[in-house]
Structure formats: structure tokens, C-alpha cells
Design a protein around this motif. Structure first.
Motif, PDB file in Angstrom:
ATOM      1  N   PHE A  11      31.994 -27.979  -6.098  1.00  0.00           N
ATOM      2  CA  PHE A  11      33.260 -28.369  -5.459  1.00  0.00           C
ATOM      3  C   PHE A  11      34.206 -27.182  -5.247  1.00  0.00           C
ATOM      4  N   PHE A  12      34.488 -26.426  -6.299  1.00  0.00           N
ATOM      5  CA  PHE A  12      35.539 -25.415  -6.176  1.00  0.00           C
ATOM      6  C   PHE A  12      35.048 -24.105  -5.562  1.00  0.00           C
ATOM      7  N   ALA A  13      33.728 -23.849  -5.677  1.00  0.00           N
ATOM      8  CA  ALA A  13      33.188 -22.569  -5.216  1.00  0.00           C
ATOM      9  C   ALA A  13      33.450 -22.325  -3.733  1.00  0.00           C
ATOM     10  N   CYS A  32      23.796 -18.451  -6.294  1.00  0.00           N
ATOM     11  CA  CYS A  32      22.864 -19.094  -7.223  1.00  0.00           C
ATOM     12  C   CYS A  32      23.383 -20.477  -7.575  1.00  0.00           C
ATOM     13  N   ASP A  33      22.478 -21.450  -7.613  1.00  0.00           N
ATOM     14  CA  ASP A  33      22.789 -22.769  -8.181  1.00  0.00           C
ATOM     15  C   ASP A  33      21.475 -23.383  -8.635  1.00  0.00           C
ATOM     16  N   THR A  34      21.520 -24.045  -9.770  1.00  0.00           N
ATOM     17  CA  THR A  34      20.300 -24.699 -10.275  1.00  0.00           C
ATOM     18  C   THR A  34      19.933 -25.907  -9.410  1.00  0.00           C
ATOM     19  N   ALA A  37      19.681 -28.355  -3.496  1.00  0.00           N
ATOM     20  CA  ALA A  37      20.370 -28.934  -2.334  1.00  0.00           C
ATOM     21  C   ALA A  37      21.750 -28.293  -2.154  1.00  0.00           C
ATOM     22  N   ARG A  38      22.466 -28.127  -3.263  1.00  0.00           N
ATOM     23  CA  ARG A  38      23.793 -27.489  -3.179  1.00  0.00           C
ATOM     24  C   ARG A  38      23.665 -26.024  -2.755  1.00  0.00           C
ATOM     25  N   LEU A  39      22.627 -25.376  -3.270  1.00  0.00           N
ATOM     26  CA  LEU A  39      22.379 -23.973  -2.934  1.00  0.00           C
ATOM     27  C   LEU A  39      22.157 -23.836  -1.428  1.00  0.00           C
ATOM     28  N   GLN A  93      35.226 -18.761 -14.251  1.00  0.00           N
ATOM     29  CA  GLN A  93      36.189 -19.846 -14.078  1.00  0.00           C
ATOM     30  C   GLN A  93      36.736 -20.291 -15.436  1.00  0.00           C
ATOM     31  N   LYS A  94      37.920 -20.916 -15.384  1.00  0.00           N
ATOM     32  CA  LYS A  94      38.496 -21.560 -16.569  1.00  0.00           C
ATOM     33  C   LYS A  94      37.833 -22.905 -16.749  1.00  0.00           C
ATOM     34  N   PRO A  95      37.856 -23.545 -17.888  1.00  0.00           N
ATOM     35  CA  PRO A  95      38.130 -22.917 -19.177  1.00  0.00           C
ATOM     36  C   PRO A  95      36.967 -21.987 -19.536  1.00  0.00           C
ATOM     37  N   GLU A 121      41.947 -17.668 -13.677  1.00  0.00           N
ATOM     38  CA  GLU A 121      43.122 -18.489 -14.001  1.00  0.00           C
ATOM     39  C   GLU A 121      44.120 -18.258 -12.883  1.00  0.00           C
ATOM     40  N   ASN A 122      44.008 -19.093 -11.853  1.00  0.00           N
ATOM     41  CA  ASN A 122      44.698 -18.828 -10.596  1.00  0.00           C
ATOM     42  C   ASN A 122      46.085 -19.443 -10.488  1.00  0.00           C
ATOM     43  N   PHE A 123      46.447 -20.396 -11.378  1.00  0.00           N
ATOM     44  CA  PHE A 123      47.704 -21.119 -11.140  1.00  0.00           C
ATOM     45  C   PHE A 123      48.914 -20.187 -11.117  1.00  0.00           C
ATOM     46  N   PRO A 162      33.729 -35.515 -10.995  1.00  0.00           N
ATOM     47  CA  PRO A 162      33.423 -36.676 -11.850  1.00  0.00           C
ATOM     48  C   PRO A 162      33.243 -36.323 -13.329  1.00  0.00           C
ATOM     49  N   TYR A 163      32.839 -35.085 -13.614  1.00  0.00           N
ATOM     50  CA  TYR A 163      32.624 -34.676 -15.007  1.00  0.00           C
ATOM     51  C   TYR A 163      33.925 -34.732 -15.822  1.00  0.00           C
ATOM     52  N   LEU A 164      35.071 -34.725 -15.137  1.00  0.00           N
ATOM     53  CA  LEU A 164      36.342 -34.750 -15.863  1.00  0.00           C
ATOM     54  C   LEU A 164      36.559 -36.077 -16.597  1.00  0.00           C
TER      55      LEU A 164
HETATM   56  P1  NAD Z   1      30.835 -28.721  -9.849  1.00  0.00           P
HETATM   57  O1  NAD Z   1      30.089 -29.563 -10.824  1.00  0.00           O
HETATM   58  O2  NAD Z   1      31.255 -29.318  -8.544  1.00  0.00           O
HETATM   59  O3  NAD Z   1      30.005 -27.404  -9.518  1.00  0.00           O
HETATM   60  C1  NAD Z   1      29.362 -26.644 -10.495  1.00  0.00           C
HETATM   61  C2  NAD Z   1      28.048 -26.151  -9.921  1.00  0.00           C
HETATM   62  O4  NAD Z   1      27.455 -25.269 -10.871  1.00  0.00           O
HETATM   63  C3  NAD Z   1      27.023 -27.266  -9.655  1.00  0.00           C
HETATM   64  O5  NAD Z   1      26.569 -27.190  -8.321  1.00  0.00           O
HETATM   65  C4  NAD Z   1      25.912 -26.994 -10.678  1.00  0.00           C
HETATM   66  O6  NAD Z   1      24.618 -27.347 -10.193  1.00  0.00           O
HETATM   67  C5  NAD Z   1      26.057 -25.493 -10.880  1.00  0.00           C
HETATM   68  N1  NAD Z   1      25.528 -24.985 -12.163  1.00  0.00           N
HETATM   69  C6  NAD Z   1      25.754 -25.480 -13.418  1.00  0.00           C
HETATM   70  N2  NAD Z   1      25.132 -24.722 -14.338  1.00  0.00           N
HETATM   71  C7  NAD Z   1      24.529 -23.715 -13.655  1.00  0.00           C
HETATM   72  C8  NAD Z   1      23.767 -22.579 -14.063  1.00  0.00           C
HETATM   73  N3  NAD Z   1      23.487 -22.333 -15.347  1.00  0.00           N
HETATM   74  N4  NAD Z   1      23.320 -21.739 -13.101  1.00  0.00           N
HETATM   75  C9  NAD Z   1      23.588 -21.969 -11.796  1.00  0.00           C
HETATM   76  N5  NAD Z   1      24.291 -23.031 -11.363  1.00  0.00           N
HETATM   77  C10 NAD Z   1      24.772 -23.878 -12.283  1.00  0.00           C
HETATM   78  O7  NAD Z   1      32.097 -28.159 -10.639  1.00  0.00           O
HETATM   79  P2  NAD Z   1      33.523 -27.672 -10.047  1.00  0.00           P
HETATM   80  O8  NAD Z   1      34.426 -28.840  -9.980  1.00  0.00           O
HETATM   81  O9  NAD Z   1      33.319 -26.826  -8.848  1.00  0.00           O
HETATM   82  O10 NAD Z   1      34.046 -26.779 -11.273  1.00  0.00           O
HETATM   83  C11 NAD Z   1      33.478 -25.532 -11.551  1.00  0.00           C
HETATM   84  C12 NAD Z   1      34.430 -24.742 -12.427  1.00  0.00           C
HETATM   85  O11 NAD Z   1      35.615 -24.502 -11.691  1.00  0.00           O
HETATM   86  C13 NAD Z   1      34.878 -25.476 -13.702  1.00  0.00           C
HETATM   87  O12 NAD Z   1      34.935 -24.549 -14.760  1.00  0.00           O
HETATM   88  C14 NAD Z   1      36.265 -26.019 -13.351  1.00  0.00           C
HETATM   89  O13 NAD Z   1      37.113 -26.144 -14.465  1.00  0.00           O
HETATM   90  C15 NAD Z   1      36.757 -24.940 -12.423  1.00  0.00           C
HETATM   91  N6  NAD Z   1      37.773 -25.384 -11.463  1.00  0.00           N
HETATM   92  C16 NAD Z   1      38.861 -24.590 -11.342  1.00  0.00           C
HETATM   93  C17 NAD Z   1      39.864 -24.915 -10.465  1.00  0.00           C
HETATM   94  C18 NAD Z   1      41.042 -23.995 -10.368  1.00  0.00           C
HETATM   95  O14 NAD Z   1      42.033 -24.272  -9.724  1.00  0.00           O
HETATM   96  N7  NAD Z   1      40.965 -22.823 -11.005  1.00  0.00           N
HETATM   97  C19 NAD Z   1      39.782 -26.096  -9.702  1.00  0.00           C
HETATM   98  C20 NAD Z   1      38.626 -26.887  -9.833  1.00  0.00           C
HETATM   99  C21 NAD Z   1      37.612 -26.507 -10.719  1.00  0.00           C
END
Ligand code: NAD
Ligand code: 89V
Length: 339
Positions: A11-13, A32-34, A37-39, A93-95, A121-123, A162-164
Motif C-alpha cells: 500500500f504505502f510503497a 522486491c516482494d515475497t 502478484a504485487r511485485l 519504515q516505522k515502526p 518517520e515522515n510526519f 487490514p493488518y492494523l
Molecule cells: P502492506 O502489507 O500493504 O505492504 C507490505 C508489503 O511487504 C507486502 O506486499 C508484503 O508482501 C511485503 N513483504 C512482507 N515481508 C516481506 C519480505 N520479507 N520481503 C519482501 N517483501 C515482503 O503494508 P503497508 O501498509 O504498505 O505498510 C508497510 C510499512 O509502511 C509498515 O511498516 C507501515 O507502518 C508503514 N506505513 C507508513 C506510513 C507513513 O506515513 N509513514 C503510512 C502507511 C504505512
């Protein structure tokens, strides 16, 4: 040209990849992503050909100048340690980690390997928050002695993340961490803390409300209050609203990005709205612009050898507040913040 590798295409990447694309002198050379499909979806969207389902393979194969870890927290420690083993500067990324002990160990590992480390930590990089801090630095309210930092919302944050809803810990670890970091940025280090947590939404596992009273030494007090359980008609999500009292005036950062500076003689309101970048989308645009700002900062730090503002060491101070908040809530009493 700096060559970066991004791990975690969720989501955030996408925000991070858009921001990297806009910064001169940087390219994300590999992702990289495990999850294949997302990759594939991310590789196609951002036209990145080098794709890996294993981070170790990416680090071994690619010559990278830095790694940007955008995975969820359980993978952070292993991935930061992997980057350190390859002597590659790392953003995480945080945390940073699930426990304070893990985070300390990760920072020590990067130190020992001699690699630069920044926590995403972008806020504190949001334009309105920097405007508020600039007003304090310019002496507009004198010496701050009180602040209230508020993030209250009923936004369905679980839809995109959803993990939240699933973790034993929620709002302090995920969102409060940002607001606590802003509290440090605005008011300096806190030494004592008292926290109460609540779970209002029965459909989630962790706490969705936290109220935290911070003592900044003898000189200042602040309140950090966060809620994802507050029904609001014009929901300000994801704005952090802030008021700061100083001995010569008062600041208020209100919904709609209005910064009011007042004292007994005058009151002025400024528009401190963040820019809407071409790829950004409301209401996320302020956060998205802060992603671009922190990533530009990282590039400057790599070029100059400066320590990032939110280095691993700096972020341990924010994580100490998260740790103290959970400790205080569990023990039902005020606690000292670990130094
Ligand atoms: P997400 O679940 O949408 O994405 C995480 C991705 O990482 C998934 O596609 C998953 O398959 C992949 N992944 C997990 N373990 C892996 C590994 N070992 N190797 C490669 N890929 C792997 O999660 P998200 O919502 O994008 O959140 C990601 C991080 O960003 C979290 O730490 C979250 O707290 C942080 N985040 C920060 C902000 C912000 O404003 N700074 C906002 C949202 C999320
Ligand atoms: O920062 C975060 O991880 C996000 C959000 C900004 C929505 O709180 O969960």
C-alpha cells in the motif's frame, strides 16, 4: 546516479516510488516482494525490470547505493540486518521494530557495519508541521511551555491496511508513534509519561484510542491524544492538529491547514496547506508530500555524510516513548522514559 532497491511493494510503497521518481539523481533499480502478484503490478506500474521475491538475492545480485524497506514490521529486523551485512545504507519504515530491544539491536548492527540508517518517520516533514516549528524557531511565541497534539478520526484506516485490525497493539505503535515524534520535534525530549488506552471498536484487536501526558523535563508539558474511533462529520484525517502555548504567544494548527499565531496585541492566520503533488490524492496529499521531503533529505544526507534527522539513533528516542506509553497503560501509572 544513486541506485536504490525497494523492498515491500504494498500500500504505502507506491508513494515512496512516486517520490523517488521525482528526485533527480536517484533511480530505483530493483524491487522486491515475497508476493509475486504485487511485485509484478508494481514493476509494471513504475517500469522497473529487476524484480526479486527474495531480498537476499536482490542484495547479492544488484549493486545498490541504498535499500528502502517498505514492508510491514515483522520483517524489519531481518531486512535491516541483511542490508547491514551487505554494507548498504538503509531506510526502514516505522515502526522500526516490534520491541524496543530489537530496535536498539538494529541500530547497533548498522553502527557496527558503518552504514547510514534512517527511519522513514515522515510526519515531522509535513509542510504545516514545519511551518509551526519555524514559527517557534523565529521566536513568535517565546518559550513553549505547553502543547496539545491531536489526531482524532473515524477514517476507515483498516480498508487499505487490514493488518492494523489484527495486532495486539495498534494506535500507539502505528499512529501515535508519528504524533509522539512530532511532540519531540516541537517540544524537545520527554522524560516522564502517563498513558491510558481504550478499545472502542470491538471488531479490532488492539487499542484504538490513546491519551498520553508527557513531561518534558521541568520546562514543558504536552498531551498527545489519538483516536480512530471518533465519528466526525468533516473528518480531518490525516491531519495532526496542534496547539502550543509559549510565554509570549500561542500557536494553533487547525483543520484545513490554518496556522494561527496570536499574542495579546495581534492575531494572524496563515494558510500552511501542503502542495498537491501531481501523483498525490486527497486526503493523503500532506503525507505524500512529506514522503518526498524525507526522501530528498536522505539523498542530501548520503551526499554530505550528515546524519539524517530521523536516524536510527534519533528514532530510538521516539520508540522509547512508544515503549513507555504501553508500559504506563499496562501498569496504570506514570513512568520514566528510558534514556
Ligand atoms: P502492506 O502489507 O500493504 O505492504 C507490505 C508489503 O511487504 C507486502 O506486499 C508484503 O508482501 C511485503 N513483504 C512482507 N515481508 C516481506 C519480505 N520479507 N520481503 C519482501 N517483501 C515482503 O503494508 P503497508 O501498509 O504498505 O505498510 C508497510 C510499512 O509502511 C509498515 O511498516 C507501515 O507502518 C508503514 N506505513 C507508513 C506510513 C507513513 O506515513 N509513514 C503510512 C502507511 C504505512
Ligand atoms: O502511518 C501509518 O502507518 C498509517 C497512517 C498514516 C494511516 O496512520 O497507518
Amino acid at each position: 546516479m544513486l541506485r536504490g532497491g525497494l523492498i515491500g511493494c504494498g500500500f504505502f510503497a507506491a508513494n515512496q516510488l512516486h517520490a523517488w521518481h521525482d528526485i533527480d539523481g536517484v533511480e530505483i533499480a530493483a524491487i522486491c516482494d515475497t508476493d509475486p502478484a504485487r511485485l509484478a503490478a508494481t514493476g509494471d506500474q513504475f517500469d522497473i525490470a529487476a524484480r526479486y521475491t527474495d531480498a537476499a538475492a536482490m542484495l547479492t545480485t544488484e549493486r545498490l547505493d541504498f535499500v528502502d524497506i517498505a514492508t510491514t514490521p515483522p520483517s524489519h529486523r531481518a531486512l535491516v540486518e541483511l542490508a547491514a551485512r551487505h554494507r548498504v545504507p538503509v531506510i526502514c519504515q516505522k515502526p522500526l521494530a516490534a520491541t524496543f530491544a530489537d530496535a536498539r539491536s538494529m541500530v547497533a548492527t548498522c553502527d557496527a557495519a558503518g552504514v547510514a540508517m534512517m527511519v522513514h518517520e515522515n510526519f515531522r516533514w509535513q509542510a504545516p508541521i514545519r511551518a509551526l516549528r519555524a514559527a517557534i524557531d523565529a521566536g513568535e511565541i517565546g518559550t513553549p511551555f505547553f502543547a496539545r497534539l491531536t489526531f482524532r478520526s473515524g477514517f476507515d484506516v483498516y480498508a487499505a491496511q487490514p493488518y492494523l485490525a489484527e495486532g495486539e497493539r495498534f494506535i500507539i505503535e502505528d499512529l501515535g508513534i508519528h504524533v509522539l515524534d512530532i511532540a519531540r520535534f516541537v517540544m524537545g525530549e520527554a522524560t516522564t509519561l502517563f498513558c491510558r488506552t481504550q478499545r472502542v471498536n470491538p471488531a479490532i484487536r488492539g487499542e484504538d484510542v490513546a491519551t498520553i501526558l508527557l513531561g518534558h523535563g521541568d520546562h514543558a508539558t504536552s498531551i498527545v491524544d489519538c483516536s480512530y474511533a471518533t465519528p466526525i462529520h468533516d473528518d480531518p484525517f490525516p491531519q495532526t492538529l496542534i496547539e502550543v502555548d509559549g510565554d509570549r504567544g500561542r500557536l494553533r494548527l487547525e483543520a484545513g491547514y490554518r496556522l494561527t499565531v496570536e499574542n495579546r496585541e495581534r492575531i494572524v492566520t496563515r494558510d500552511v496547506a501542503p502542495p498537491l503533488l501531481p501523483w498525490a490524492e486527497k486526503p493523503w496529499h500532506g503525507i505524500q508530500e512529506s514522503v518526498a521531503a524525507i526522501q530528498r533529505h536522505w539523498v542530501e544526507c548520503l551526499a554530505t555524510g550528515r546524519e539524517p534527522a530521523t536516524s536510527g539513533h534519533d528514532n530510538l528516542r521516539t520508540l522509547a516513548l512508544v515503549d513507555a506509553a504501553y508500559r504506563s497503560a499496562a501498569e496504570g501509572r506514570a513512568v520514566d522514559v528510558e534514556r
